[in-house]
Design an enzyme around this catalytic site. Structure first.
Site, PDB file in Angstrom:
ATOM      1  N   GLY A  51      -7.730   3.263  -3.473  1.00  0.00           N
ATOM      2  CA  GLY A  51      -6.554   2.441  -3.784  1.00  0.00           C
ATOM      3  C   GLY A  51      -5.554   2.888  -2.690  1.00  0.00           C
ATOM      4  O   GLY A  51      -4.560   2.082  -2.386  1.00  0.00           O
ATOM      5  N   CYS A  52      -5.182   4.092  -2.748  1.00  0.00           N
ATOM      6  CA  CYS A  52      -3.931   4.722  -1.832  1.00  0.00           C
ATOM      7  C   CYS A  52      -4.115   4.489  -0.261  1.00  0.00           C
ATOM      8  O   CYS A  52      -3.331   3.940   0.337  1.00  0.00           O
ATOM      9  CB  CYS A  52      -3.617   6.285  -1.999  1.00  0.00           C
ATOM     10  SG  CYS A  52      -3.505   6.332  -3.933  1.00  0.00           S
ATOM     11  N   THR A  53      -5.423   4.449  -0.076  1.00  0.00           N
ATOM     12  CA  THR A  53      -5.598   4.119   1.474  1.00  0.00           C
ATOM     13  C   THR A  53      -5.628   2.435   1.788  1.00  0.00           C
ATOM     14  O   THR A  53      -4.862   2.029   2.557  1.00  0.00           O
ATOM     15  CB  THR A  53      -7.115   4.392   1.628  1.00  0.00           C
ATOM     16  OG1 THR A  53      -7.249   5.934   1.530  1.00  0.00           O
ATOM     17  CG2 THR A  53      -7.752   4.072   3.152  1.00  0.00           C
TER      18      THR A  53
END
Length: 160
Positions: A51-53
């Site tokens: 998700g952060c990527t």
């Protein structure tokens, strides 16, 4: 468990100094003063997670649009500089990543505290984004955002 603070538009954005991916100190008030640009300050749980990527790559892919509209993008996570540098290199990120391993800045912004994770209440990073004006005040505050589609939402909110 304690109540997590929530910043609102008009609140003074808590100033901070955090290390970037190269270990250099970055201070919010100095970025605002030196660039004369507002700041898109986003908090994410961990570098190199799916998700952060997705969220970081969305910011990367739209960075010129933000810059042209007068915004500097800063990403903050509890990661240490070494991991941030790996994340920056792996994903070719072109904006500043800051580490807050002590979670003091995350907490000051209400981006660390109780959240639901798979139905359980846990302590952790609350994915959040703040628009900080050149006057150092919060213009917009987004809490519990989804990684996918979040950058498009911010652009809509800012009229980009």
């Amino acid at each position: 468990m304690s109540e997590t603070i929530r910043l609102e538009p008009g609140d003074q954005a808590p100033d901070f100094t955090l290390s970037d991916a190269d270990g250099n100190p970055v201070t919010l008030s100095k970025v605002l003063a030196d660039t004369g640009k507002s700041v898109v300050l986003y908090f994410y749980p961990a570098a190199m997670t799916p998700g952060c990527t997705t969220e970081a790559c969305d910011f990367r892919d739209n960075i010129t649009e933000f810059a042209d509209a007068g915004f500097t993008v800063l990403g903050v996570s509890p990661d240490k500089a070494e991991k941030l540098a790996q994340f920056r290199e792996k994903e070719s990120l072109t904006f500043t990543l800051l580490g807050d391993p002590e979670k003091e800045t995350l907490t000051a912004y209400g981006a660390f505290g109780e959240k639901k994770n798979y139905g359980r209440i846990v302590q952790g990073v609350i994915r959040s984004t703040f628009i900080v004006g050149t006057d150092g005040k919060v213009q917009k505050a987004f809490y519990n955002v989804k990684a996918t589609g979040h950058v498009d939402r911010i652009k809509r909110e800012l009229g980009l």
